[in-house]
Design a protein around this motif. Structure first.
Motif, mmCIF file in Angstrom:
data_model
loop_
_atom_site.group_PDB
_atom_site.id
_atom_site.type_symbol
_atom_site.label_atom_id
_atom_site.label_comp_id
_atom_site.label_asym_id
_atom_site.label_seq_id
_atom_site.Cartn_x
_atom_site.Cartn_y
_atom_site.Cartn_z
ATOM 1 N N ALA A 112 -25.470 -32.959 17.533
ATOM 2 C CA ALA A 112 -25.473 -34.379 17.221
ATOM 3 C C ALA A 112 -26.310 -34.634 15.973
ATOM 4 N N ILE A 113 -25.990 -35.728 15.288
ATOM 5 C CA ILE A 113 -26.787 -36.227 14.166
ATOM 6 C C ILE A 113 -27.079 -37.696 14.428
ATOM 7 N N GLY A 114 -28.334 -38.101 14.199
ATOM 8 C CA GLY A 114 -28.723 -39.484 14.424
ATOM 9 C C GLY A 114 -29.284 -40.120 13.168
ATOM 10 N N ARG A 115 -28.990 -41.389 12.983
ATOM 11 C CA ARG A 115 -29.482 -42.145 11.826
ATOM 12 C C ARG A 115 -30.951 -42.515 12.031
ATOM 13 N N ASN A 116 -31.750 -42.375 10.974
ATOM 14 C CA ASN A 116 -33.147 -42.806 10.995
ATOM 15 C C ASN A 116 -33.382 -43.925 9.991
ATOM 16 N N LYS A 176 -27.198 -53.547 20.287
ATOM 17 C CA LYS A 176 -28.269 -54.533 20.339
ATOM 18 C C LYS A 176 -29.010 -54.557 19.010
ATOM 19 N N LYS A 177 -29.538 -55.711 18.665
ATOM 20 C CA LYS A 177 -30.135 -55.923 17.345
ATOM 21 C C LYS A 177 -31.186 -54.874 17.016
ATOM 22 N N GLN A 178 -32.070 -54.552 17.978
ATOM 23 C CA GLN A 178 -33.163 -53.627 17.675
ATOM 24 C C GLN A 178 -32.680 -52.189 17.461
ATOM 25 N N PHE A 179 -31.451 -51.907 17.930
ATOM 26 C CA PHE A 179 -30.909 -50.561 17.785
ATOM 27 C C PHE A 179 -29.791 -50.480 16.755
ATOM 28 N N LEU A 180 -29.424 -51.595 16.158
ATOM 29 C CA LEU A 180 -28.319 -51.641 15.206
ATOM 30 C C LEU A 180 -28.613 -50.768 13.986
ATOM 31 N N GLY A 181 -27.714 -49.838 13.693
ATOM 32 C CA GLY A 181 -27.872 -48.973 12.533
ATOM 33 C C GLY A 181 -28.562 -47.653 12.814
ATOM 34 N N TYR A 182 -28.932 -47.410 14.085
ATOM 35 C CA TYR A 182 -29.621 -46.165 14.435
ATOM 36 C C TYR A 182 -28.751 -45.291 15.346
ATOM 37 N N ASP A 183 -27.467 -45.317 15.098
ATOM 38 C CA ASP A 183 -26.510 -44.638 15.958
ATOM 39 C C ASP A 183 -26.642 -43.123 15.905
ATOM 40 N N VAL A 184 -26.108 -42.475 16.941
ATOM 41 C CA VAL A 184 -26.036 -41.021 17.047
ATOM 42 C C VAL A 184 -24.564 -40.639 17.173
ATOM 43 N N ARG A 185 -24.171 -39.656 16.394
ATOM 44 C CA ARG A 185 -22.797 -39.134 16.477
ATOM 45 C C ARG A 185 -22.846 -37.727 17.049
ATOM 46 N N GLN A 186 -22.192 -37.520 18.183
ATOM 47 C CA GLN A 186 -22.118 -36.188 18.770
ATOM 48 C C GLN A 186 -20.942 -35.437 18.165
ATOM 49 N N MET A 187 -21.091 -34.109 18.017
ATOM 50 C CA MET A 187 -20.111 -33.318 17.263
ATOM 51 C C MET A 187 -20.213 -31.858 17.653
ATOM 52 N N THR A 188 -19.335 -31.047 17.121
ATOM 53 C CA THR A 188 -19.398 -29.611 17.360
ATOM 54 C C THR A 188 -20.499 -28.985 16.508
ATOM 55 N N LEU A 189 -20.915 -27.779 16.889
ATOM 56 C CA LEU A 189 -21.902 -27.044 16.106
ATOM 57 C C LEU A 189 -21.382 -26.792 14.696
ATOM 58 N N GLU A 190 -20.105 -26.476 14.581
ATOM 59 C CA GLU A 190 -19.513 -26.209 13.262
ATOM 60 C C GLU A 190 -19.595 -27.433 12.355
ATOM 61 N N THR A 191 -19.361 -28.608 12.916
ATOM 62 C CA THR A 191 -19.436 -29.832 12.115
ATOM 63 C C THR A 191 -20.865 -30.099 11.678
ATOM 64 N N LEU A 192 -21.819 -29.903 12.582
ATOM 65 C CA LEU A 192 -23.223 -30.066 12.208
ATOM 66 C C LEU A 192 -23.580 -29.133 11.066
ATOM 67 N N GLU A 193 -23.220 -27.860 11.176
ATOM 68 C CA GLU A 193 -23.577 -26.901 10.127
ATOM 69 C C GLU A 193 -22.892 -27.241 8.806
ATOM 70 N N MET A 194 -21.732 -27.857 8.857
ATOM 71 C CA MET A 194 -21.072 -28.319 7.628
ATOM 72 C C MET A 194 -21.920 -29.386 6.935
ATOM 73 N N TYR A 195 -22.419 -30.353 7.709
ATOM 74 C CA TYR A 195 -23.249 -31.407 7.118
ATOM 75 C C TYR A 195 -24.591 -30.860 6.630
ATOM 76 N N LEU A 196 -25.154 -29.898 7.346
ATOM 77 C CA LEU A 196 -26.402 -29.286 6.887
ATOM 78 C C LEU A 196 -26.188 -28.547 5.574
ATOM 79 N N LYS A 197 -25.073 -27.864 5.445
ATOM 80 C CA LYS A 197 -24.767 -27.163 4.197
ATOM 81 C C LYS A 197 -24.639 -28.145 3.042
ATOM 82 N N GLN A 198 -23.982 -29.264 3.289
ATOM 83 C CA GLN A 198 -23.817 -30.263 2.238
ATOM 84 C C GLN A 198 -25.158 -30.860 1.812
ATOM 85 N N ARG A 199 -26.015 -31.113 2.783
ATOM 86 C CA ARG A 199 -27.286 -31.771 2.465
ATOM 87 C C ARG A 199 -28.294 -30.819 1.833
ATOM 88 N N PHE A 200 -28.365 -29.569 2.309
ATOM 89 C CA PHE A 200 -29.349 -28.616 1.803
ATOM 90 C C PHE A 200 -28.789 -27.714 0.703
#
Length: 298
Positions: A239-243, A259-283
């Motif tokens: 998963a990846i979560g917004r901070n 809810k207002k206090q949580f708006l914009g701090y969502d978490v997206r659950q995903m496969t390990l492969e998808t997570l590693e794809m985003y990590l590769k893009q960011r790093f």
């Protein structure tokens, strides 16, 4: 201090003895990684987190950011209430010859060498950020394991809308899933993604703020009678979560009905492969979280 690329061999050991390498070497605490294989691709200072003369988990620490890139641990079904926070620091980040146990912050003025080497409690006070555990006490059974998570070498600046909202929901969901269906050891690695263009810092420009948090687990041995909705969650899930509620929705979409206090701090659950794809893009480098993607040998 310049980053060093951390390359580690697979080391198997039946007994681990304490040594002067609790900082700078994962060798004493390889048991917290699947197949004794530390996550690869990120640069930093390895820390074997030791409390009361026992290794509890492992962290890859960024000295320039004064916060961890990730923490790795073995999941345990929690027992009892959440312990009271007793914040600690890592003496060996300041003094290489120091005792390898994490230590409570002393009353009175702080040691300037400690302040220079890592985050300290005043960094977070009135900063608008909470102390966000990468290794949460919720994921441990033993009382001392839970207490050991309250060290600033295991936390990052996290907005309360994330820490008390969708990210906490994720931690609770992982807890219930692993407790119910993982029949062997479950290995978890939780880390951060920095901002892409420019570092963000808390109030005094000492501790870097992550744009996203991420987490992944590896449970190679699990109950074969999984319900349909969990069949994609084993042996790995991530998963990846917004901070930052103002981040774009490219990685994690926003639930506009939250809810207002949580708006914009969502978490997206995903496969390990998808997570590693985003990590590769960011790093801009290949990041491998688990050995052979947590696939057991046939």
């Amino acid at each position: 201090m310049a980053y060093l690329l951390c390359l580690f061999s697979i080391i198997f050991a039946s007994e681990l003895s304490f040594c002067a390498c609790d900082v700078g070497d994962f060798t004493p605490c390889l048991q917290f990684f699947y197949r004794s294989w530390p996550s690869k691709g990120l640069s930093g200072t390895p820390v074997c987190q030791r409390y009361n003369n026992q290794y509890r988990f492992a962290s890859l620490y960024s000295r320039p950011r004064r916060s961890p890139w990730f923490s790795a641990y073995v999941y345990g079904v929690p027992l009892g209430k959440r312990p009271a926070a007793s914040w600690k620091y890592e003496p060996q980040l300041a003094y290489p010859e120091a005792n390898g146990n994490m230590a409570l912050f002393p009353p009175g003025p702080l040691d300037p060498t400690v302040v220079e080497s890592q985050a300290v409690e005043p960094d977070y006070i009135n900063s608008s950020y909470t102390r966000g555990h990468l290794n949460p006490c919720l994921h441990h059974q033993l009382h001392e394991d839970r207490i050991s998570t309250f060290t600033l070498t295991n936390v990052v600046p996290q907005k309360s809308g994330s820490n008390d909202g969708p990210w906490e929901t994720l931690e609770q969901s992982v807890n219930k899933t692993l407790a119910a269906y993982c029949v062997g050891k479950a290995y978890i690695v939780t880390g951060v993604m920095p901002y892409k263009q420019k570092e963000h810092w808390i109030k005094n420009k000492r501790v870097a703020v992550p744009e996203y948090l991420w987490s992944a687990y590896c449970c190679p041995q699990f109950n074969n009678s999984l319900p349909q909705h969990l069949r994609s969650a084993f042996p790995t899930y991530a998963a990846i979560g917004r901070n930052d509620r103002n981040s774009t929705e490219e990685i994690v979409p926003i639930n506009k009905s939250a809810k207002k206090q949580f708006l914009g701090y969502d978490v997206r659950q995903m496969t390990l492969e998808t997570l590693e794809m985003y990590l590769k893009q960011r790093f801009n480098t290949v990041v491998s979280v688990f050995y052979e993607k947590c696939m057991e040998s046939k």
